[in-house]
Enzyme design. Structure first.
Site, mmCIF file in Angstrom:
data_model
loop_
_atom_site.group_PDB
_atom_site.id
_atom_site.type_symbol
_atom_site.label_atom_id
_atom_site.label_comp_id
_atom_site.label_asym_id
_atom_site.label_seq_id
_atom_site.Cartn_x
_atom_site.Cartn_y
_atom_site.Cartn_z
ATOM 1 N N HIS A 150 0.876 -1.181 0.000
ATOM 2 C CA HIS A 150 0.000 0.000 0.000
ATOM 3 C C HIS A 150 0.910 1.226 0.000
ATOM 4 O O HIS A 150 1.856 1.287 0.783
ATOM 5 C CB HIS A 150 -0.882 -0.031 1.249
ATOM 6 N N GLU A 172 -6.683 5.112 1.495
ATOM 7 C CA GLU A 172 -6.773 5.537 0.099
ATOM 8 C C GLU A 172 -7.891 6.570 -0.085
ATOM 9 O O GLU A 172 -7.833 7.421 -0.964
ATOM 10 C CB GLU A 172 -7.081 4.297 -0.732
ATOM 11 N N ARG A 223 -6.922 10.235 -0.326
ATOM 12 C CA ARG A 223 -6.601 10.729 -1.674
ATOM 13 C C ARG A 223 -7.884 10.897 -2.482
ATOM 14 O O ARG A 223 -8.054 11.879 -3.196
ATOM 15 C CB ARG A 223 -5.639 9.768 -2.386
ATOM 16 N N ARG A 272 -2.947 0.742 -6.343
ATOM 17 C CA ARG A 272 -1.937 0.758 -5.281
ATOM 18 C C ARG A 272 -0.554 0.320 -5.753
ATOM 19 O O ARG A 272 0.453 0.881 -5.331
ATOM 20 C CB ARG A 272 -2.390 -0.165 -4.157
ATOM 21 N N HIS A 316 0.554 -4.880 2.495
ATOM 22 C CA HIS A 316 -0.808 -4.596 2.933
ATOM 23 C C HIS A 316 -1.738 -5.787 2.783
ATOM 24 O O HIS A 316 -2.435 -6.151 3.715
ATOM 25 C CB HIS A 316 -1.344 -3.408 2.127
ATOM 26 N N HIS A 317 -1.750 -6.382 1.599
ATOM 27 C CA HIS A 317 -2.721 -7.451 1.346
ATOM 28 C C HIS A 317 -2.030 -8.588 0.611
ATOM 29 O O HIS A 317 -1.266 -8.368 -0.319
ATOM 30 C CB HIS A 317 -3.870 -6.898 0.494
ATOM 31 N N ARG A 357 -5.192 -5.814 -5.383
ATOM 32 C CA ARG A 357 -6.549 -5.600 -4.857
ATOM 33 C C ARG A 357 -6.900 -4.122 -4.865
ATOM 34 O O ARG A 357 -6.126 -3.294 -4.413
ATOM 35 C CB ARG A 357 -6.658 -6.134 -3.425
#
Ligand code: ADP
Length: 468
Positions: free
Chosen positions: A262, A274, A277, A298, A400-401, A440
């Site tokens: 991220h 996010e 932004r 991302r 992050h993911h 993602r």
């Protein structure tokens, strides 16, 4: 009167001085959004269910989610005049995932996310407003009316529902192993309790909802050596236990090397959503200059950030942006921000050249007024950045993911390495792979976990009814 076999077994075990295993219809492993969605669904379909959570805290990474829950064709979007479609949601998710996604899983999520949102609302969730996340053609990230974080709202809603239904959630109870019968079907779970004792729960259905492996450095580096030393936004329990447990009973894994960074994590690992932004914040580098369309996906924004001097950026917002969502006050309270009563003061706090920063903000605000980002083609600029005071957070990419994981079909049944369903084993959420492909989109984790958590509960119900 004839005793049921289970009671006989319990009596025999008691006579022999050993603790007998308890029996429930279904065990759910993990108390994040996916697990709690499955547990509430199973309960409402008439089943006894136990939720196991290895940490002391309920909610997993879901609790940390900030942006929103994506869904298309919802009443909330309609009210806001947004003409989104499930088809567009499908196209954005697939494009954002570099077409690596399993199209059937994406179809399921993008079609049913609106039902997941409606279900959460029926359980009391506040998902009144809709914001925009990166890679989405239309605003579709549903979140509370004051723009506060989505994760706590989802967990609070599902936890209240679980409490109202008296669903047991055993914290500090770690699932160690999925037990199977000789024919390969699920027979229960081996668990380690708070005090270290190992016990078993007999059940014909297990829903694996243990989340990802974003806090397991060894596993991250095994699949992506370039991630060595990266910070993580994940809670410490995100160690991939479910992946190991599923593999042991023959589950196939997909896309394990697909790991997302991220772009806006503070050095502490705290995430700047996010949606900030989306609400109007921009990114500048150490020279005080913009370098990217901030609303790209991302992976792209992270890569653009890593090309900047020092491999970091500053995310900046003004007072008007701050007023659009409560989240930003939280960042100040956490001590993540520097602040300036004007741009000179902000530049000093950020240690970037003030003239550059002022020129950047003036250009962005002029472009915003003209309705076109001439420099980077950012598709939406909600407001000019002309309202002092200003805030900034130094950010960098952090793990992050984890997009990869256990292979499932559209019914959330776990698939083994021979392409067959493992009877009685279901999985949902970040422990699974295939929904998000190579990347993602923001807002899609919540859509994924609630949609597939709910589906896992429904499929487990059908399985239990067919195998009484
Ligand atoms: P998702 O978003 O897919 O619901 P989360 O990260 O929110 O995933 O939740 C997963 C939960 O599962 C976390 O709270 C995590 O601590 C828990 N968990 C992980 N491994 C185990 C395990 N072996 N036993 C019990 N709970 C586990």
């Amino acid at each position: 009167m004839q005793l049921k076999p289970i009671l006989v077994a319990a009596a025999v075990a008691a006579a022999m001085g050993s603790a007998s295993a308890e029996t429930v219809d279904a065990v759910v492993i993990g108390s994040g959004g996916a697990g709690l969605s499955a547990a509430v669904t199973l309960h409402d379909l008439g089943h006894s269910v136990v939720v196991l959570e290895k940490m002391a805290i309920i909610g997993g990474n879901t609790l940390r989610a900030e942006g929103g829950i994506n869904a298309a064709e919802t009443p909330q979007q309609k009210k806001a005049g947004i003409s989104d479609t499930c088809e567009q949601f499908f196209a954005d998710t697939t494009k954002g995932g570099h077409n690596l996604n399993d199209p059937e899983l994406v179809r399921t999520m993008t079609t049913h996310a609106k039902d997941a949102v409606a279900w959460l609302v029926s359980l009391g969730a506040d998902l009144e407003t809709v914001g925009r996340a990166g890679g989405a053609k239309y605003p579709r990230a549903h979140r509370p009316h004051d723009g506060s974080a989505i994760g706590p709202e989802v967990v609070k809603t599902l936890l209240n529902a679980s409490k109202a239904r008296e669903i047991p959630i055993r914290t500090r109870n770690k699932a160690l192993e999925i037990l199977t019968a000789k024919d390969g079907s699920v027979a229960g779970v081996k668990v380690q309790s708070k005090d270290g004792k190992v016990y078993t729960i007999d059940s014909k259905a297990v829903v694996l909802a243990t989340g990802g492996f974003g806090a397991n450095q060894d596993l991250l580096v095994k699949y992506q050596p370039k991630l060595k030393g990266y910070a993580t936004t994940n809670q410490p329990g995100a160690t991939g236990d479910g992946i190991f447990m599923a593999e042991k009973v023959g589950a196939a894994l997909v896309d394990m090397e697909q790991i997302q960074a991220h772009p806006t994590a503070a050095p502490s690992g705290d995430l700047i959503s996010e949606s900030v932004r989306g609400d109007g914040a921009i990114l500048v580098n150490a020279e005080g200059k913009r370098f990217t369309n901030e609303l790209l996906t991302r992976d792209v924004v992270s890569n653009n950030e890593l090309k900047q001097p020092g491999k970091f950026a500053w995310i900046i917002w003004d007072d008007a942006t701050r007023r659009s969502a409560k989240l930003m006050d939280g960042y100040e309270k956490l001590g993540l921000t520097v602040k300036g009563k004007d741009l000179d003061e902000l530049a000093k706090a950020m240690q970037v050249p003030a003239d550059n920063l002022k020129a950047t903000i003036a250009k962005y605000s002029a472009d915003q007024k003209a309705g076109k980002d001439n420099e980077f083609g950012r598709p939406a600029m909600p407001q000019p950045l002309t309202n002092a005071p200003y805030w900034a957070v130094k950010v960098q990419p952090a793990v992050h993911h984890t997009m990869g994981g256990v292979k499932i079909n559209t019914k959330a049944e776990v698939i083994n390495t021979e392409g067959k369903v493992i009877p009685g084993l279901f999985a949902a959420g970040e422990v699974t792979g295939g929904v998000h492909g190579g990347n993602r989109l923001g807002g899609n984790a919540q859509a994924d976990i609630v949609t597939f958590g709910h589906i896992a509960g429904q499929t487990a119900d059908a399985f239990l009814k067919a195998n009484r």
